[in-house]
Design a protein around this motif. Structure first.
Motif, PDB file in Angstrom:
ATOM      1  N   GLY A  52       0.818  -1.197   0.000  1.00 24.41           N
ATOM      2  CA  GLY A  52       0.000   0.000   0.000  1.00 24.41           C
ATOM      3  C   GLY A  52       0.848   1.241   0.000  1.00 24.41           C
ATOM      4  O   GLY A  52       2.051   1.194  -0.277  1.00 24.41           O
ATOM      5  N   SER A  53       0.218   2.364   0.278  1.00 24.65           N
ATOM      6  CA  SER A  53       0.933   3.636   0.320  1.00 24.65           C
ATOM      7  C   SER A  53       0.450   4.446   1.515  1.00 24.65           C
ATOM      8  O   SER A  53      -0.648   4.252   2.026  1.00 24.65           O
ATOM      9  N   ILE A  54       1.317   5.328   1.947  1.00 26.56           N
ATOM     10  CA  ILE A  54       1.036   6.193   3.095  1.00 26.56           C
ATOM     11  C   ILE A  54       1.479   7.598   2.722  1.00 26.56           C
ATOM     12  O   ILE A  54       2.574   7.777   2.183  1.00 26.56           O
ATOM     13  N   THR A  55       0.653   8.580   2.991  1.00 25.84           N
ATOM     14  CA  THR A  55       1.045   9.975   2.826  1.00 25.84           C
ATOM     15  C   THR A  55       0.883  10.665   4.179  1.00 25.84           C
ATOM     16  O   THR A  55      -0.201  10.619   4.784  1.00 25.84           O
ATOM     17  N   ILE A  56       1.953  11.268   4.653  1.00 30.57           N
ATOM     18  CA  ILE A  56       1.907  11.996   5.919  1.00 30.57           C
ATOM     19  C   ILE A  56       2.096  13.479   5.626  1.00 30.57           C
ATOM     20  O   ILE A  56       3.084  13.872   5.004  1.00 30.57           O
ATOM     21  N   SER A  57       1.127  14.276   6.038  1.00 34.34           N
ATOM     22  CA  SER A  57       1.162  15.727   5.840  1.00 34.34           C
ATOM     23  C   SER A  57       1.248  16.389   7.205  1.00 34.34           C
ATOM     24  O   SER A  57       0.476  16.066   8.112  1.00 34.34           O
ATOM     25  N   LYS A  58       2.169  17.329   7.350  1.00 35.59           N
ATOM     26  CA  LYS A  58       2.398  17.989   8.631  1.00 35.59           C
ATOM     27  C   LYS A  58       2.315  19.500   8.463  1.00 35.59           C
ATOM     28  O   LYS A  58       2.915  20.071   7.561  1.00 35.59           O
ATOM     29  N   TYR A  59       1.542  20.146   9.320  1.00 34.35           N
ATOM     30  CA  TYR A  59       1.507  21.600   9.404  1.00 34.35           C
ATOM     31  C   TYR A  59       1.733  21.970  10.864  1.00 34.35           C
ATOM     32  O   TYR A  59       0.884  21.686  11.715  1.00 34.35           O
ATOM     33  N   ARG A  60       2.899  22.546  11.152  1.00 37.40           N
ATOM     34  CA  ARG A  60       3.304  22.828  12.524  1.00 37.40           C
ATOM     35  C   ARG A  60       3.264  21.532  13.336  1.00 37.40           C
ATOM     36  O   ARG A  60       3.982  20.600  13.024  1.00 37.40           O
ATOM     37  N   THR A  61       2.428  21.437  14.356  1.00 41.33           N
ATOM     38  CA  THR A  61       2.398  20.216  15.157  1.00 41.33           C
ATOM     39  C   THR A  61       1.213  19.308  14.829  1.00 41.33           C
ATOM     40  O   THR A  61       1.042  18.262  15.455  1.00 41.33           O
ATOM     41  N   ASP A  62       0.397  19.687  13.849  1.00 43.38           N
ATOM     42  CA  ASP A  62      -0.735  18.850  13.442  1.00 43.38           C
ATOM     43  C   ASP A  62      -0.329  17.989  12.253  1.00 43.38           C
ATOM     44  O   ASP A  62       0.359  18.448  11.339  1.00 43.38           O
ATOM     45  N   ILE A  63      -0.791  16.745  12.257  1.00 41.12           N
ATOM     46  CA  ILE A  63      -0.399  15.770  11.238  1.00 41.12           C
ATOM     47  C   ILE A  63      -1.623  15.020  10.740  1.00 41.12           C
ATOM     48  O   ILE A  63      -2.517  14.671  11.519  1.00 41.12           O
ATOM     49  N   ARG A  64      -1.647  14.766   9.444  1.00 39.59           N
ATOM     50  CA  ARG A  64      -2.672  13.908   8.839  1.00 39.59           C
ATOM     51  C   ARG A  64      -1.968  12.751   8.152  1.00 39.59           C
ATOM     52  O   ARG A  64      -0.962  12.943   7.455  1.00 39.59           O
ATOM     53  N   ILE A  65      -2.508  11.546   8.350  1.00 44.25           N
ATOM     54  CA  ILE A  65      -1.940  10.341   7.752  1.00 44.25           C
ATOM     55  C   ILE A  65      -3.002   9.713   6.861  1.00 44.25           C
ATOM     56  O   ILE A  65      -4.088   9.357   7.338  1.00 44.25           O
ATOM     57  N   ASP A  66      -2.707   9.581   5.580  1.00 40.50           N
ATOM     58  CA  ASP A  66      -3.618   8.943   4.633  1.00 40.50           C
ATOM     59  C   ASP A  66      -3.037   7.592   4.234  1.00 40.50           C
ATOM     60  O   ASP A  66      -1.910   7.512   3.735  1.00 40.50           O
ATOM     61  N   LEU A  67      -3.809   6.534   4.452  1.00 40.43           N
ATOM     62  CA  LEU A  67      -3.395   5.171   4.143  1.00 40.43           C
ATOM     63  C   LEU A  67      -4.201   4.661   2.957  1.00 40.43           C
ATOM     64  O   LEU A  67      -5.410   4.895   2.885  1.00 40.43           O
ATOM     65  N   GLU A  68      -3.544   3.954   2.068  1.00 44.67           N
ATOM     66  CA  GLU A  68      -4.243   3.359   0.938  1.00 44.67           C
ATOM     67  C   GLU A  68      -3.726   1.946   0.709  1.00 44.67           C
ATOM     68  O   GLU A  68      -2.528   1.722   0.590  1.00 44.67           O
ATOM     69  N   LYS A  69      -4.653   0.989   0.685  1.00 48.65           N
ATOM     70  CA  LYS A  69      -4.319  -0.400   0.404  1.00 48.65           C
ATOM     71  C   LYS A  69      -4.361  -0.599  -1.106  1.00 48.65           C
ATOM     72  O   LYS A  69      -5.284  -0.158  -1.776  1.00 48.65           O
ATOM     73  N   SER A  70      -3.333  -1.240  -1.638  1.00 51.90           N
ATOM     74  CA  SER A  70      -3.332  -1.559  -3.058  1.00 51.90           C
ATOM     75  C   SER A  70      -3.639  -3.040  -3.234  1.00 51.90           C
ATOM     76  O   SER A  70      -3.469  -3.837  -2.323  1.00 51.90           O
ATOM     77  N   GLY A  71      -4.100  -3.392  -4.412  1.00 56.39           N
ATOM     78  CA  GLY A  71      -4.463  -4.784  -4.684  1.00 56.39           C
ATOM     79  C   GLY A  71      -5.751  -4.838  -5.463  1.00 56.39           C
ATOM     80  O   GLY A  71      -6.075  -3.927  -6.227  1.00 56.39           O
ATOM     81  N   ASP A  72      -6.522  -5.926  -5.281  1.00 59.20           N
ATOM     82  CA  ASP A  72      -7.775  -6.094  -6.024  1.00 59.20           C
ATOM     83  C   ASP A  72      -8.770  -4.991  -5.691  1.00 59.20           C
ATOM     84  O   ASP A  72      -9.490  -4.498  -6.555  1.00 59.20           O
TER      85      ASP A  72
END
Length: 198
Positions: A52-72
């Motif tokens: 899969g893939s992970i995108t981590i976005s950070k603004y100052r001390t706040d963070i967002r983590i987006d996870l995506e499973k790859s496959g069928d």
């Protein structure tokens, strides 16, 4: 959206291993220093026991983590980190429920997503073994002699590559000190996240 895919279950298990146990110390909110004020977007690929893939976005001390499973089937999930808590969603009695959990910086902390923008918290207790280039950036490589895990860290703060528990997480792009919309990383205000910290 499906939140019960094996990859996301695995990633959630990795995350929860870093939360909830109080055998070290809980997150103490740091005053904003130069590192805290930097915004970043890092995109990772997951291989090994999961895909899969992970995108981590950070603004100052706040963070967002987006996870995506790859496959069928493609499954997506977003998590948020703010004020020492991780915010996410779980299925309970067939319903999607928003929950939050206090982040605990114990020995499992490096294997959770909260640590990927906070490597300075755990690298002092690891051994530096060399350097490598990841996503075009020169990183210091640290090894944990207790379990063989390793982490490639840029600037003493950002984990760009991690190897543990059969997983390999590697950054494919890393934009440090890049503009980010602060609203994108904020915890959704219209959700009541139940505290499940122990």
């Amino acid at each position: 959206m499906k939140y019960t895919s094996p990859v996301l279950v695995l990633l959630l298990a990795m995350l929860l291993a870093s939360c909830g146990k109080k055998d070290r110390h809980s997150y103490d909110r740091k005053s904003e220093n130069a590192a805290d004020s930097v915004s970043a977007i890092i995109k990772y690929e997951l291989s090994g026991t999961g895909r899969g893939s992970i995108t981590i976005s950070k603004y100052r001390t706040d963070i967002r983590i987006d996870l995506e499973k790859s496959g069928d089937e493609i499954s997506r999930e977003s998590r948020y980190i703010s004020g020492g808590y991780i915010y996410f969603y779980v299925f309970n009695a067939g319903q999607l429920m928003p929950v939050k959990m206090k982040i605990i910086k114990d020995h499992n902390y490096p294997k959770g997503f909260a640590a990927f923008m906070d490597a300075g918290e755990f690298i002092p207790r690891m051994n530096k073994t060399g350097t490598e280039v990841v996503a075009g950036l020169t990183c210091d490589v640290y090894a944990d002699k207790t379990d063989g895990s390793s982490f490639s860290v840029f600037g003493g703060q950002y984990v760009l590559s991690a190897r543990f528990s059969g997983n390999i997480i590697t950054a494919v792009s890393a934009a440090i000190n890049t503009p980010i919309d602060s609203n994108y990383v904020k915890v959704p205000a219209n959700m009541d996240f139940r505290d499940i910290s122990q």
